[in-house]
Design an enzyme around this catalytic site. Structure first.
Site, short mmCIF file in Angstrom:
data_model
loop_
_atom_site.label_atom_id
_atom_site.label_comp_id
_atom_site.label_asym_id
_atom_site.label_seq_id
_atom_site.Cartn_x
_atom_site.Cartn_y
_atom_site.Cartn_z
N THR A 239 0.70 -1.21 -0.04
CA THR A 239 -0.16 -0.02 -0.03
C THR A 239 0.68 1.07 -0.11
O THR A 239 1.98 1.37 0.49
CB THR A 239 -0.89 -0.02 1.24
OG1 THR A 239 -1.34 1.16 1.49
CG2 THR A 239 -0.30 -0.46 2.50
N TYR B 249 -1.12 -0.18 10.64
CA TYR B 249 -1.56 -0.82 9.37
C TYR B 249 -0.28 -0.85 8.23
O TYR B 249 0.27 -1.68 7.92
CB TYR B 249 -2.73 -0.37 8.81
CG TYR B 249 -3.07 -0.74 7.33
CD1 TYR B 249 -3.21 -2.11 6.98
CD2 TYR B 249 -2.94 0.08 6.36
CE1 TYR B 249 -3.45 -2.34 5.64
CE2 TYR B 249 -3.27 0.04 4.84
CZ TYR B 249 -3.50 -1.42 4.59
OH TYR B 249 -3.71 -1.91 3.34
N ARG C 220 -5.18 12.92 -4.12
CA ARG C 220 -4.96 11.50 -4.17
C ARG C 220 -4.66 11.09 -5.55
O ARG C 220 -5.36 11.70 -6.49
CB ARG C 220 -6.16 10.64 -3.30
CG ARG C 220 -6.06 10.80 -1.89
CD ARG C 220 -5.05 10.46 -1.37
NE ARG C 220 -4.89 10.65 0.11
CZ ARG C 220 -4.47 11.63 0.95
NH1 ARG C 220 -4.00 12.63 0.06
NH2 ARG C 220 -4.61 11.87 2.35
N1 LIG Z 1 -8.85 -1.41 -0.33
C1 LIG Z 1 -7.91 -0.52 -0.47
O1 LIG Z 1 -8.02 0.60 -1.00
C2 LIG Z 1 -6.19 -1.00 -0.50
C3 LIG Z 1 -5.47 -0.08 -0.69
C4 LIG Z 1 -3.97 -0.51 -0.75
C5 LIG Z 1 -3.75 -1.82 -0.32
N2 LIG Z 1 -4.71 -2.63 -0.14
C6 LIG Z 1 -4.26 -4.22 -0.04
O2 LIG Z 1 -5.09 -4.96 -0.65
C7 LIG Z 1 -5.25 -6.19 -0.14
C8 LIG Z 1 -6.86 -6.59 -0.29
O3 LIG Z 1 -7.70 -5.43 0.17
P1 LIG Z 1 -9.13 -5.40 -0.07
O4 LIG Z 1 -9.64 -3.92 -0.10
O5 LIG Z 1 -9.58 -6.21 -1.13
O6 LIG Z 1 -9.75 -6.31 1.39
P2 LIG Z 1 -11.05 -7.09 1.58
O7 LIG Z 1 -10.95 -7.00 3.12
O8 LIG Z 1 -11.96 -7.03 0.81
O9 LIG Z 1 -10.16 -8.41 1.40
C9 LIG Z 1 -9.49 -9.44 2.00
C10 LIG Z 1 -10.01 -10.69 2.20
O10 LIG Z 1 -8.97 -11.52 2.79
C11 LIG Z 1 -9.89 -12.46 3.70
N3 LIG Z 1 -8.92 -12.64 4.86
C12 LIG Z 1 -8.22 -11.72 5.83
N4 LIG Z 1 -7.43 -12.26 6.77
C13 LIG Z 1 -7.27 -13.41 6.41
C14 LIG Z 1 -6.88 -14.39 7.08
N5 LIG Z 1 -6.20 -14.43 8.11
N6 LIG Z 1 -7.06 -15.96 6.27
C15 LIG Z 1 -7.61 -15.93 5.06
N7 LIG Z 1 -8.28 -15.01 4.68
C16 LIG Z 1 -8.22 -13.65 5.17
C17 LIG Z 1 -10.93 -11.82 4.04
O11 LIG Z 1 -12.04 -12.57 4.24
C18 LIG Z 1 -11.18 -10.86 2.56
O12 LIG Z 1 -11.86 -11.74 1.62
C19 LIG Z 1 -4.95 -6.10 1.32
O13 LIG Z 1 -3.83 -6.73 1.53
C20 LIG Z 1 -4.89 -4.57 1.53
O14 LIG Z 1 -3.73 -4.20 2.53
C21 LIG Z 1 -6.05 -2.35 -0.08
O1 LIG Z 2 -16.01 10.46 3.68
C1 LIG Z 2 -15.22 10.94 3.18
C2 LIG Z 2 -14.05 10.04 2.97
C3 LIG Z 2 -12.67 10.59 2.58
N1 LIG Z 2 -12.59 12.22 2.43
C4 LIG Z 2 -11.40 12.47 1.87
O2 LIG Z 2 -10.81 11.86 0.63
C5 LIG Z 2 -9.52 11.49 0.74
C6 LIG Z 2 -9.17 10.08 0.37
O3 LIG Z 2 -9.62 9.25 1.42
P1 LIG Z 2 -9.96 7.77 1.42
O4 LIG Z 2 -11.01 7.36 0.33
O5 LIG Z 2 -10.52 7.29 2.75
O6 LIG Z 2 -8.47 7.12 1.02
P2 LIG Z 2 -7.04 7.10 1.94
O7 LIG Z 2 -7.40 7.70 3.25
O8 LIG Z 2 -6.18 8.05 0.96
O9 LIG Z 2 -6.51 5.87 2.02
C7 LIG Z 2 -6.52 4.78 0.94
O10 LIG Z 2 -5.68 4.95 0.12
C8 LIG Z 2 -4.47 4.62 0.58
C9 LIG Z 2 -3.31 4.83 -0.71
O11 LIG Z 2 -3.14 6.10 -1.07
C10 LIG Z 2 -4.04 3.20 1.24
O12 LIG Z 2 -3.01 2.84 1.55
C11 LIG Z 2 -5.36 3.09 2.38
O13 LIG Z 2 -5.49 1.75 2.52
C12 LIG Z 2 -6.73 3.31 1.58
O14 LIG Z 2 -7.54 3.34 2.52
C13 LIG Z 2 -9.08 11.92 2.04
O15 LIG Z 2 -8.34 13.24 1.78
C14 LIG Z 2 -10.16 11.97 2.90
O16 LIG Z 2 -10.12 12.84 4.20
C15 LIG Z 2 -13.57 12.76 2.69
O17 LIG Z 2 -13.41 14.04 2.58
N2 LIG Z 2 -14.77 12.22 3.35
#
Ligand SMILES: NC(=O)c1ccc[n+]([C@@H]2O[C@H](COP(=O)([O-])OP(=O)(O)OC[C@H]3O[C@@H](n4cnc5c(N)ncnc54)[C@H](O)[C@@H]3O)[C@@H](O)[C@H]2O)c1
Ligand SMILES: O=c1ccn([C@@H]2O[C@H](COP(=O)(O)OP(=O)(O)O[C@H]3O[C@H](CO)[C@@H](O)[C@H](O)[C@H]3O)[C@@H](O)[C@H]2O)c(=O)[nH]1
Length: 330
Positions: free
Chosen positions: A117, A142, A222
């Site tokens: 991330t 995290y 972002r």
């Molecule tokens: N969503 C974002 O914006 C974002 C941004 C940056 C990085 N990531 C990374 O991407 C990956 C996926 O994120 P996501 O948004 O799809 O999350 P998510 O919660 O939708 O998916 C995670 C999945 O992993 C499973 N899981 C969690 N712990 C487990 C365990 N101990 N054993 C087996 N399964 C397990 C959950 O049931 C779920 O299906 C994560 O590693 C997260 O750190 C997500």
């Molecule tokens: O109701 C809302 C939600 C978000 N924001 C703003 O929108 C921007 C983006 O926020 P959000 O969509 O929550 O994403 P981030 O906090 O930027 O974080 C995401 O994006 C990161 C990478 O850039 C990842 O590391 C994180 O896991 C993921 O949650 C930020 O300025 C927030 O303050 C608002 O103003 N109102």
């Protein structure tokens, strides 16, 4: 290839499973369903319910399925929760990765793709796109757990014979074009789905967190990336890793920055609907500007994002209007 997708019932994992299958790969999903949903799993994938901390179960999966590569999406991902439960985050996101790597070593599986991330960069004090060589300085448990996992993967490369691709995602949004999968309605906190919820009347209004940031319009900037583009990068990544067997780290973003106000105005343009907005105070821990340089992924993987901000907003909106499942959680 036959790919084990760990966390394949979650948001990003389920989209990657769809892209892997569309590209002709075979998929086994391994997930404990803590935040995932079986309805998100493509019907052509094999599903095994299990936890990454369960080595006996993992050994059995590797033994039975003849896996060529592992993509690891499973993690705990909620930043404020990580502040309250740091040890739980390290247990799942670092120890869990360690167990998985040991199972891979024992099964002689040598290709690993890891979801990291932009949170590993912390609060970068800069307004130019961030390259993979930028300083890593997480500001919450995290981000620290993901950086620790990256380091553990690096340390295991030589002794365990596992080559890796680490992807650092920026702000992921959007939903698959076929409308079968998307970000579950009960896990919404990010800006694009929150804005769409406000448009759909699923919440009263969007609260914009802070208007006094050091940016042109005062709201945070972002880098937004469509989940299908992200999923495609994983397919290219595993194919490249199999070809070169060289470990690499890549940012996955668009190299374009949009402010929170840009999200609101683009949503109003794309959906031709007003967004009810309230301007509130800052949320803790938000950097002013977080934009990726994606030059390395472009040069080495031939990956260029195809979808723009409007497609992310629109596909998420269409999904949110008629979601096929809700977050179950175990
Ligand atoms: N969503 C974002 O914006 C974002 C941004 C940056 C990085 N990531 C990374 O991407 C990956 C996926 O994120 P996501 O948004 O799809 O999350 P998510 O919660 O939708 O998916 C995670 C999945 O992993 C499973 N899981 C969690 N712990 C487990 C365990 N101990 N054993 C087996 N399964 C397990 C959950 O049931 C779920 O299906 C994560 O590693 C997260 O750190 C997500
Ligand atoms: O109701 C809302 C939600 C978000 N924001 C703003 O929108 C921007 C983006 O926020 P959000 O969509 O929550 O994403 P981030 O906090 O930027 O974080 C995401 O994006 C990161 C990478 O850039 C990842 O590391 C994180 O896991 C993921 O949650 C930020 O300025 C927030 O303050 C608002 O103003 N109102």
């Amino acid at each position: 290839m036959r790919v084990l997708v760990v966390g394949g019932a979650g948001y990003i994992g389920s989209h990657t499973v769809y892209e892997l299958i569309r590209s002709g790969h075979e998929v086994v999903v391994y997930d404990n369903l803590s935040t995932g949903n079986t309805k998100a799993i493509h019907r052509e994938a094999t599903f095994v319910e299990g936890d990454i901390r369960d080595k006996i179960m993992l050994d059995a999966v590797f033994e039975e399925h003849g896996i060529d590569a592992v993509m690891h999406f499973a993690a705990k991902i909620v930043v404020p929760e990580s502040v309250e439960q740091p040890a739980e985050y390290f247990e799942n996101n670092v120890y869990g990765v360690g167990v998985l790597l040991q199972a891979m070593r024992d099964a002689k599986v040598d290709k690993f793709i890891f979801s990291s991330t932009a949170a590993v960069y912390g609060m970068p004090n800069q307004s130019v796109p961030i390259t993979e060589d930028a300083e890593t300085k997480p500001i919450n448990p995290y981000g620290e757990s993901k950086l620790s996992a990256e380091k553990l993967i690096g340390w295991c490369e030589a002794p365990y014979g596992i080559k890796y691709t680490i992807f650092r995602y920026f702000n992921v949004a959007g939903a698959d074009g076929e409308g079968q999968i998307g970000l579950s309605p009960k896990t919404v906190s990010h800006i694009i789905p929150s804005t769409n919820e406000a448009v759909l009347g699923l919440r009263d209004k969007l609260i914009v967190f802070g208007t006094d940031y050091n940016t042109e319009d005062g709201t945070c900037i972002r880098d937004y990336i469509h989940v299908t583009d992200l999923a495609r990068a994983h397919v290219l990544g595993v194919e490249k890793l199999a070809e070169t067997m060289t470990s690499k780290t890549y940012n996955l973003g668009s190299s374009n920055g949009f402010s929170v106000k840009d999200i609101v105005t683009t949503t109003e343009e794309v959906l031709a609907e007003p967004v009810p907005v309230e301007y509130g105070p800052r949320r803790a821990g938000d950097p002013d500007y977080l934009v990726a340089s994606n030059k390395r992924a472009e040069a080495e993987l031939g990956w260029v994002p195809e979808y723009d901000l409007a497609s992310m907003i629109e596909s998420d909106y269409n999904w949110r209007k008629a979601p096929k499942y809700e977050y179950e959680g175990k």
